[in-house]
Motif scaffolding. Structure first.
Motif, mmCIF file in Angstrom:
data_model
loop_
_atom_site.group_PDB
_atom_site.id
_atom_site.type_symbol
_atom_site.label_atom_id
_atom_site.label_comp_id
_atom_site.label_asym_id
_atom_site.label_seq_id
_atom_site.Cartn_x
_atom_site.Cartn_y
_atom_site.Cartn_z
ATOM 1 N N SER A 32 0.830 -1.209 0.000
ATOM 2 C CA SER A 32 0.000 0.000 0.000
ATOM 3 C C SER A 32 0.865 1.260 0.000
ATOM 4 O O SER A 32 0.529 2.252 -0.651
ATOM 5 C CB SER A 32 -0.989 0.010 1.170
ATOM 6 N N LEU A 33 2.005 1.225 0.679
ATOM 7 C CA LEU A 33 2.910 2.381 0.659
ATOM 8 C C LEU A 33 3.548 2.554 -0.725
ATOM 9 O O LEU A 33 3.734 3.685 -1.189
ATOM 10 C CB LEU A 33 3.997 2.242 1.731
ATOM 11 N N CYS A 34 3.853 1.448 -1.394
ATOM 12 C CA CYS A 34 4.397 1.536 -2.759
ATOM 13 C C CYS A 34 3.362 2.138 -3.714
ATOM 14 O O CYS A 34 3.720 2.979 -4.556
ATOM 15 C CB CYS A 34 4.830 0.161 -3.260
ATOM 16 N N ARG A 35 2.120 1.736 -3.586
ATOM 17 C CA ARG A 35 1.074 2.315 -4.437
ATOM 18 C C ARG A 35 0.961 3.820 -4.182
ATOM 19 O O ARG A 35 0.840 4.619 -5.109
ATOM 20 C CB ARG A 35 -0.273 1.627 -4.193
ATOM 21 N N PHE A 36 1.010 4.201 -2.913
ATOM 22 C CA PHE A 36 0.919 5.612 -2.545
ATOM 23 C C PHE A 36 2.115 6.393 -3.102
ATOM 24 O O PHE A 36 1.951 7.464 -3.696
ATOM 25 C CB PHE A 36 0.848 5.727 -1.018
ATOM 26 N N ALA A 37 3.313 5.854 -2.939
ATOM 27 C CA ALA A 37 4.517 6.530 -3.440
ATOM 28 C C ALA A 37 4.512 6.590 -4.969
ATOM 29 O O ALA A 37 4.972 7.579 -5.547
ATOM 30 C CB ALA A 37 5.770 5.826 -2.928
ATOM 31 N N THR A 38 3.982 5.569 -5.613
ATOM 32 C CA THR A 38 3.870 5.587 -7.073
ATOM 33 C C THR A 38 2.908 6.684 -7.500
ATOM 34 O O THR A 38 3.169 7.426 -8.460
ATOM 35 C CB THR A 38 3.386 4.228 -7.617
ATOM 36 N N THR A 77 2.658 9.300 6.181
ATOM 37 C CA THR A 77 3.237 10.643 6.263
ATOM 38 C C THR A 77 4.739 10.591 5.981
ATOM 39 O O THR A 77 5.271 11.424 5.232
ATOM 40 C CB THR A 77 2.973 11.266 7.648
ATOM 41 N N ALA A 78 5.422 9.613 6.553
ATOM 42 C CA ALA A 78 6.863 9.456 6.313
ATOM 43 C C ALA A 78 7.128 9.180 4.834
ATOM 44 O O ALA A 78 8.084 9.712 4.258
ATOM 45 C CB ALA A 78 7.423 8.328 7.175
ATOM 46 N N THR A 79 6.272 8.383 4.221
ATOM 47 C CA THR A 79 6.424 8.075 2.794
ATOM 48 C C THR A 79 6.227 9.334 1.965
ATOM 49 O O THR A 79 6.992 9.599 1.023
ATOM 50 C CB THR A 79 5.433 6.973 2.371
ATOM 51 N N ARG A 80 5.241 10.133 2.308
ATOM 52 C CA ARG A 80 4.990 11.370 1.576
ATOM 53 C C ARG A 80 6.193 12.305 1.684
ATOM 54 O O ARG A 80 6.666 12.860 0.696
ATOM 55 C CB ARG A 80 3.727 12.063 2.085
ATOM 56 N N HIS A 81 6.711 12.481 2.893
ATOM 57 C CA HIS A 81 7.867 13.366 3.098
ATOM 58 C C HIS A 81 9.105 12.843 2.362
ATOM 59 O O HIS A 81 9.838 13.627 1.745
ATOM 60 C CB HIS A 81 8.181 13.537 4.582
ATOM 61 N N THR A 82 9.322 11.554 2.427
ATOM 62 C CA THR A 82 10.472 10.967 1.741
ATOM 63 C C THR A 82 10.343 11.135 0.236
ATOM 64 O O THR A 82 11.312 11.463 -0.450
ATOM 65 C CB THR A 82 10.618 9.475 2.116
ATOM 66 N N CYS A 83 9.141 10.947 -0.261
ATOM 67 C CA CYS A 83 8.887 11.123 -1.696
ATOM 68 C C CYS A 83 9.182 12.560 -2.111
ATOM 69 O O CYS A 83 9.857 12.796 -3.126
ATOM 70 C CB CYS A 83 7.440 10.758 -2.001
#
Length: 180
Positions: A32-38, A77-83
Motif C-alpha cells: 500500500s505504501l508503494c502504491r501511494f509513493a507511485t 506521512t513518512a512516505t509522503r515526506h520521503t517522496c
C-alpha cells in the motif's frame, strides 16, 4: 487486539531492536505504501526505493522513534515526506546536470529533452554498486553529511568520502556513455 494496537506492538518491538517487528510492519504496509509513493512520484521504480528508505530510516532511528497513536498514518506521512525529498533532490541533480542543455524559457521540445535526461540520470545512478548507490543517494538525495552516512552505515567517514568520489567518477564515465 485491533490493528492499531498490533501496529503499536510492532513499533515497540522495533524500538527494542527486534528486527521481526520491522519485518512484520514492512510486509503489512509495503504494497500500500508503494502504491501511494507511485501515485505521488508517478514512478514505480522510485516508489519501491522510497518505501524501502522509509523502513531503513525507521530501523536506523529506532532508539528515538516516537509513534504514539496511529502507525499507519505515521508510515504514510513518512512516505509522503520521503517522496517529496527524493523528488526535490532529483530535481536539483537534473538541474545541475542539464543547466547547459535547457534554456530558461523552455518549450515543449525542451521539456521532452529534460524528461529524457532525467530518465538517463536515474538509469546512471542505478548502475552504481549497491553500497555506493546507497551512499550517493543518502548524500545527494537525502542531504546527509559524510559523517552521518558513516554512522548510519557503520562505516568510516573516509570510506564514505572515497565511495562518493568513486560514485562521481563512475557517473562522469557513464555520462559519456549516455552522451549527456
Amino acid at each position: 487486539m485491533n490493528h492499531a494496537q498490533d501496529d503499536l506492538l510492532l513499533v515497540s518491538l522495533i524500538k527494542q531492536g527486534d528486527s521481526r517487528g520491522l519485518d512484520s510492519l514492512f510486509r503489512k504496509y509495503y504494497n500500500s505504501l508503494c502504491r501511494f509513493a507511485t501515485y505521488l512520484s508517478n514512478r514505480s521504480d522510485l516508489a519501491e526505493e522510497i518505501v524501502a528508505d522509509v523502513f531503513f530510516r525507521i530501523w536506523e532511528k529506532r532508539d528515538t522513534l516516537t509513534v504514539e497513536k496511529n502507525v499507519r498514518s505515521y508510515l504514510f506521512t513518512a512516505t509522503r515526506h520521503t517522496c517529496i525529498n527524493y523528488m526535490k533532490q532529483e530535481k536539483r541533480i537534473m538541474e545541475d546536470l542539464s543547466e547547459d542543455l535547457i534554456e530558461v524559457n523552455a518549450g515543449p521540445e525542451d521539456e521532452l529533452m529534460y524528461r529524457e535526461l532525467e530518465s538517463r540520470v536515474s538509469d546512471m545512478v542505478d548502475h552504481l554498486p549497491l553500497k555506493r548507490k546507497a551512499i550517493f543517494q543518502l548524500n545527494r538525495f537525502e542531504g546527509f553529511s559524510y559523517n552521518e552516512i558513516a554512522e548510519i552505515l557503520s562505516l568510516s567517514a573516509k570510506t564514505v568520502e572515497n565511495q562518493m568520489g568513486k560514485a562521481i567518477k563512475q557517473l562522469k564515465l557513464l555520462q559519456k556513455t549516455y552522451r549527456l
